[in-house]
Scaffold this active site. Structure first.
Site, short mmCIF file in Angstrom:
data_model
loop_
_atom_site.label_atom_id
_atom_site.label_comp_id
_atom_site.label_asym_id
_atom_site.label_seq_id
_atom_site.Cartn_x
_atom_site.Cartn_y
_atom_site.Cartn_z
CD1 TRP A 179 105.84 56.94 -48.39
CD2 TRP A 179 105.13 57.46 -50.83
NE1 TRP A 179 106.59 56.44 -49.15
CE2 TRP A 179 106.49 57.42 -51.13
CE3 TRP A 179 104.12 58.26 -51.63
CZ2 TRP A 179 106.85 56.78 -52.46
CZ3 TRP A 179 104.46 58.54 -52.94
CH2 TRP A 179 105.95 57.82 -53.14
CD GLU A 220 102.81 53.51 -48.39
OE1 GLU A 220 102.05 54.74 -48.15
OE2 GLU A 220 103.09 52.85 -48.14
CE LYS A 222 108.92 53.37 -52.43
NZ LYS A 222 107.86 54.14 -53.52
CG ASP A 256 103.65 49.64 -49.56
OD1 ASP A 256 103.94 48.45 -50.28
OD2 ASP A 256 103.11 50.47 -50.13
CG HIS A 259 107.02 50.99 -49.54
ND1 HIS A 259 106.68 51.64 -48.67
CD2 HIS A 259 107.07 50.49 -50.60
CE1 HIS A 259 105.83 52.40 -49.98
NE2 HIS A 259 105.92 51.66 -50.63
CG HIS A 283 99.13 51.05 -48.06
ND1 HIS A 283 99.80 52.15 -49.62
CD2 HIS A 283 98.03 51.27 -48.43
CE1 HIS A 283 99.92 53.11 -48.63
NE2 HIS A 283 98.25 52.96 -48.09
CG ASP A 291 107.40 49.72 -54.54
OD1 ASP A 291 105.84 49.20 -53.84
OD2 ASP A 291 106.66 50.25 -54.16
CG ASP A 293 103.39 49.55 -56.59
OD1 ASP A 293 102.45 49.04 -55.25
OD2 ASP A 293 104.74 50.56 -56.66
CG ASP A 323 99.72 51.42 -53.20
OD1 ASP A 323 99.74 52.08 -53.84
OD2 ASP A 323 101.29 51.90 -52.67
C1 RNT Z 1 104.50 54.75 -53.16
C2 RNT Z 1 103.28 53.90 -51.71
C3 RNT Z 1 102.11 55.07 -51.20
C4 RNT Z 1 101.94 55.54 -53.30
C5 RNT Z 1 99.77 56.07 -52.84
C6 RNT Z 1 99.96 55.83 -54.27
O1 RNT Z 1 106.00 53.55 -52.91
O2 RNT Z 1 102.99 53.50 -51.36
O3 RNT Z 1 101.74 54.33 -50.70
O4 RNT Z 1 101.70 54.40 -54.13
O5 RNT Z 1 100.70 56.62 -51.89
ZN ZN Z 2 102.16 52.32 -50.14
#
Ligand code: RNT
Ligand code: ZN
Length: 416
Positions: A179, A220, A222, A256, A259, A283, A291, A293, A323
């Site tokens: 990513w 990955e 986004k 993810d 994303h 993720h 996003d 997290d 994640d």
């Molecule tokens: C970022 C991605 C990625 C990170 C990690 C730390 O938007 O989700 O996966 O969160 O690699």
């Molecule tokens: Zn991620």
């Protein structure tokens, strides 16, 4: 109600709780090392970049490999299930005054992680770190600056070697996820150029030889990040097409949950990818308006992700990783809560009468399908979860937080 009563209740609707417990115990879930120190890492002090951000300044974050590993041990002890440790390249551990930049890192810089995992019987996953470094200009793999682009390609290639080293040392495959937050804050003057360079860089990275039975390279996608709101090079279409085109070279899609657009959910996408791909990667995160997290909850979408994996009979085809990174609360409690919730969601999913629900749908009995799914929600899930925790030697709900609070008082608060 006791576990045995709960088991009978599930049996009355055709569900084998024992089988669910046994199945879950074998599913690896990757625990991300980066919740412990707000995605800091050990290789430099640069601020986070690439559109990701941690917010909050709860005291006690891990500052050294020893502290991070001690904290991970706490989390492991509080979580049932089979775990892997997900390591980012910026968590390289340098010893005896040595230091290596990202285009110079070697497997030996992860020897301490190997030791850590071996001693605990854990597998590992790996990630090149294309952020938090002065060579983010701000682009990395998509940079028009050839010197920058080459630096990051070299980083990626070295990470493939490190991933293979982790797989070989630990005797378990290693998922290596690419990513990069490459994107632009404002309206691009050229959307195609960066994507062509991104593809070229991906091609150069995966031209590093690797054993496809040991290293699974994931890409990955986004939508956007903070500071890169207008354009993301590695969009969903880009990554899906890249993985499709390079499937035979061992490339796999990673989704993810943070994303995509706000009402878009990855639970609905899993089956589409499984139609075409042997393996996919996830993720699991929790986006709140963006996003962000946040810590993974036992919420509708996490349950639906797990239900989809189980309904598609794909527990061995989907690589599940967590994640999220919350710096506003006790980090060990954050980590533990998210991991336990992923386990709960999977157990909940394994306690579904999948065949029965499919039959209701296929016979167009949508009334029964709706009622059956609603009534499942009040089945005695908590008793089965408690039994699973007991058998795994993990604390039950309500039994672990006081220990974390004591650890905060005795250990974390002394880290000043
Ligand atoms: C970022 C991605 C990625 C990170 C990690 C730390 O938007 O989700 O996966 O969160 O690699
Ligand atoms: Zn991620």
């Amino acid at each position: 109600m006791s576990y045995n009563e709960a088991k009978d209740k599930y049996a009355s609707i055709g569900i084998d709780a024992e089988a669910a417990i046994a199945a879950l115990a074998k599913v690896p879930v990757s625990l991300h090392c980066w919740q412990g120190d707000d995605v800091g890492g050990f290789d430099r002090k640069a601020a986070l970049s690439g559109g990701i951000q941690t917010t909050g300044n709860h005291p006690g974050k891990a500052r050294t490999p020893e502290e991070l590993m001690a904290d991970i041990d706490k989390v492991l002890a509080l979580c049932p299930g089979t775990k892997k440790i997900n390591i980012h390249a910026c968590y390289a551990i340098f010893e005896n005054g040595e230091w290596a930049d990202r285009d110079q890192i070697e497997p030996r810089h992860f020897a301490r992680w190997v030791k850590f995992c071996k001693e605990r019987g854990l597998g590992a996953d790996f990630n090149p770190t294309f952020f938090g470094h002065p060579k983010c200009d701000p682009l990395t793999l998509a940079s028009p600056n050839e010197d920058t682009r080459r630096f990051w390609v070299e980083h990626g290639r070295r990470c493939i070697r490190i991933a293979q080293y982790l797989a070989e040392e630990l005797g378990q495959p290693c998922v290596m996820n690419i990513w990069a937050g490459d994107g632009l804050k404002d309206i691009p003057g050229d959307r195609l150029g960066p994507r062509l360079r991104y593809r070229k860089s991906f091609d150069e990275i995966i031209s590093e030889p690797f054993d496809k039975s040991k290293v699974y390279v994931t890409v990955e996608a986004k939508l956007f990040g903070i500071g890169v709101e207008s354009y993301t090079v590695g969009s969903s279409e880009f990554c899906l097409k890249y993985a499709a085109e390079n499937k035979d070279r061992g490339v796999i899609s990673l989704m993810d949950s943070g994303h995509y657009h706000p009402t878009e959910v990855i639970s609905d996408k899993i089956s589409s990818l499984l139609v075409y791909d042997k393996n996919i990667a996830l993720h699991v995160s929790r986006p709140v308006r963006w996003d962000s997290d946040h810590v993974v909850l036992f919420d509708d979408e996490t349950r639906e992700i797990a239900r989809e994996i189980v309904r598609c009979d794909a527990l061995d085809r989907v690589f599940i990783a967590l994640d999220y990174f919350d710096a506003s609360i006790n980090r060990i409690a954050a980590w533990t809560t998210g991991f336990r919730n992923m386990q709960k969601a999977l157990l909940y999913a394994l306690l579904q009468p999948c065949a029965g629900l499919k039959a209701m749908q296929d016979s167009q009995d949508f009334t029964r399908l709706l009622v059956a799914q609603e009534e499942l929600k009040t089945m005695p899930f908590g008793e089965v979860w408690a039994e699973y925790c007991r058998r795994q030697g993990a604390p039950l709900d309500g039994e672990w937080l006081d220990g974390v609070v004591a650890y905060e008082r005795d250990v974390l608060l002394k880290r000043r």
